[in-house]
Scaffold this active site. Sequence first.
Site, PDB file in Angstrom:
ATOM      1  N   GLN A 279       0.833  -1.197   0.000  1.00 16.58           N
ATOM      2  CA  GLN A 279       0.000   0.000   0.000  1.00 16.58           C
ATOM      3  C   GLN A 279       0.873   1.255   0.000  1.00 16.58           C
ATOM      4  OE1 GLN A 279      -2.176   0.755   3.571  1.00 16.58           O
ATOM      5  NE2 GLN A 279      -3.563   2.240   2.613  1.00 16.58           N
TER       6      GLN A 279
ATOM      7  N   GLN B  84       2.041   1.897  -3.439  1.00 23.24           N
ATOM      8  CA  GLN B  84       0.978   2.435  -4.284  1.00 23.24           C
ATOM      9  C   GLN B  84       0.742   3.911  -3.978  1.00 23.24           C
ATOM     10  OE1 GLN B  84      -0.725   1.493  -6.835  1.00 23.24           O
ATOM     11  NE2 GLN B  84      -2.262   3.124  -6.865  1.00 23.24           N
ATOM     12  N   GLU B  85       0.821   4.280  -2.701  1.00 22.97           N
ATOM     13  CA  GLU B  85       0.551   5.658  -2.310  1.00 22.97           C
ATOM     14  C   GLU B  85       1.663   6.611  -2.738  1.00 22.97           C
ATOM     15  OE1 GLU B  85      -1.968   7.120  -1.076  1.00 22.97           O
ATOM     16  OE2 GLU B  85      -3.253   5.593  -0.166  1.00 22.97           O
ATOM     17  N   SER B  86       2.923   6.201  -2.601  1.00 22.14           N
ATOM     18  CA  SER B  86       4.019   7.177  -2.729  1.00 22.14           C
ATOM     19  C   SER B  86       5.301   6.617  -3.319  1.00 22.14           C
ATOM     20  CB  SER B  86       4.347   7.731  -1.334  1.00 22.14           C
ATOM     21  OG  SER B  86       4.857   6.674  -0.513  1.00 22.14           O
TER      22      SER B  86
ATOM     23  N   TYR C 145      -6.627   0.885  -7.414  1.00 21.91           N
ATOM     24  CA  TYR C 145      -5.861   1.070  -6.175  1.00 21.91           C
ATOM     25  C   TYR C 145      -5.716  -0.260  -5.441  1.00 21.91           C
ATOM     26  CZ  TYR C 145      -4.808   2.962  -1.483  1.00 21.91           C
ATOM     27  OH  TYR C 145      -4.234   3.238  -0.261  1.00 21.91           O
TER      28      TYR C 145
END
Length: 456
Positions: A312, A315-317, A431
């Site tokens: 995660q 995926q975010e940053s 996502y």
Amino acid sequence: MIQLQGISHAAIKSERLMPWSGDLDGMVERRVIRVLVPYSRTLYFLDGPEQRGIAYEMMRDFETELNRQLGNPHLRTVVAFIPTTRARLIPALEEGLGDVIAANLTVTDARSQRVAFTTPLGRDVRELLISHKNAAVPTDWDGLAGQTLMVHPDSSYFEHLLAVNRDLAARGKAVINITEAPGHFETEDILEMVNAGIVDYTIADTYLATLWKSVFEQIRVHPDLVLSQGNTIAFAVRKGSPALKDALDQFLVTRRTGSLQGNILINRYYRNSNFIKDATDEADRARFLGLVDLFRRYADEYDLDWRMLIAQGYQESRLDNTVVSPAGAIGIMQLLPSTAADMGVTDPTVLEDNVLAGIRYVRYLKDEFFNDPALDASQRLLFALAAYNAGPGRVRQLRQAALERGLDNNRWFDNVERLAAERIGRETVQYVANIYKYYVAYQIILEQILPLDSPN
């Protein structure tokens, strides 16, 4: 109420939930033909309320042609699409839960005993070995003995690889280690993992290999290493639906590979797609390894799967704690300062505190919004991740809507995600899918380079 090609979801819901087996005349009387499709970014997918994909466009055009022939300008027979995992395509057809499989199946003897295949969409298709460009290149299948290769367990590739392994074993050689891809993966997903260097080898049909090698620059196609050849690709119907088969046969001649319309669809969906970022280049891998202990420590503290959470974070940053979004979300876990404060963290720019706040927030979402005994732990986490992106209230509404639609509201993939695609668009669906794909990738990497002494 949302309309799907002229028929309401409520009407389709009743058709879905009531098994029915018949031929084209009965479908015309019922005014619906149910099409089983794998949810795929090329064959069939939703982008908000819009349905897209090669299978969708083919069968939508079939609907138009069928109604023209029937002379039905008003009381039309419609096509309803039912996304289904590959493992369920043929069983669902046999059980009367669908009327057509639009999934580019390879015709095999075993499948032909169960279904009737349409006129081929592709002929003389070979199944070829695909490798990462840096993987060792075998001269024959004996050279893959002891190597690991990933395919979908419900593919013809798997069936043919088992035959190779039987031959290897009979000759006293080590067999090929076949890794089964997750159930919702398509061939394109596995090729993407080969491209990233996570998996060294896989198998793909000639047309898929040709199309995707222009997109995935790190894969190599081996035309001399043919697993199976002379194959035919087709749609399928029940054996008791000869009139439907005849109608599809006449139509699909105009959509097969090499036809004008077939080539237009191939170019539209295979050559103009955007793909997820490579989660395993050297810089990313180094950053990932440097954060393993931190994610593992806090995830263990909150009884979460640290591999899913670090996925995660990617995926975010891309695991970059310096990232600040235009909306003011900060760091690896892309938290708003107000959310971080709610999680007891005053400065989310601090690396450890950012990860801690993100993990606490996932735990909070899981406990406060998805503490349902009907949900198993893995599904609770997937719903929490979806809520992290779309908001918990929205995801709970999606679960209720999935239940009303006749879907399993306790499962994200292939069920609640369909409502997310329809009502939110592709963002939340992609996502969660990306996180899961990174999670699978990290599991494979960790098996190679790290001792996993904890299940979390």
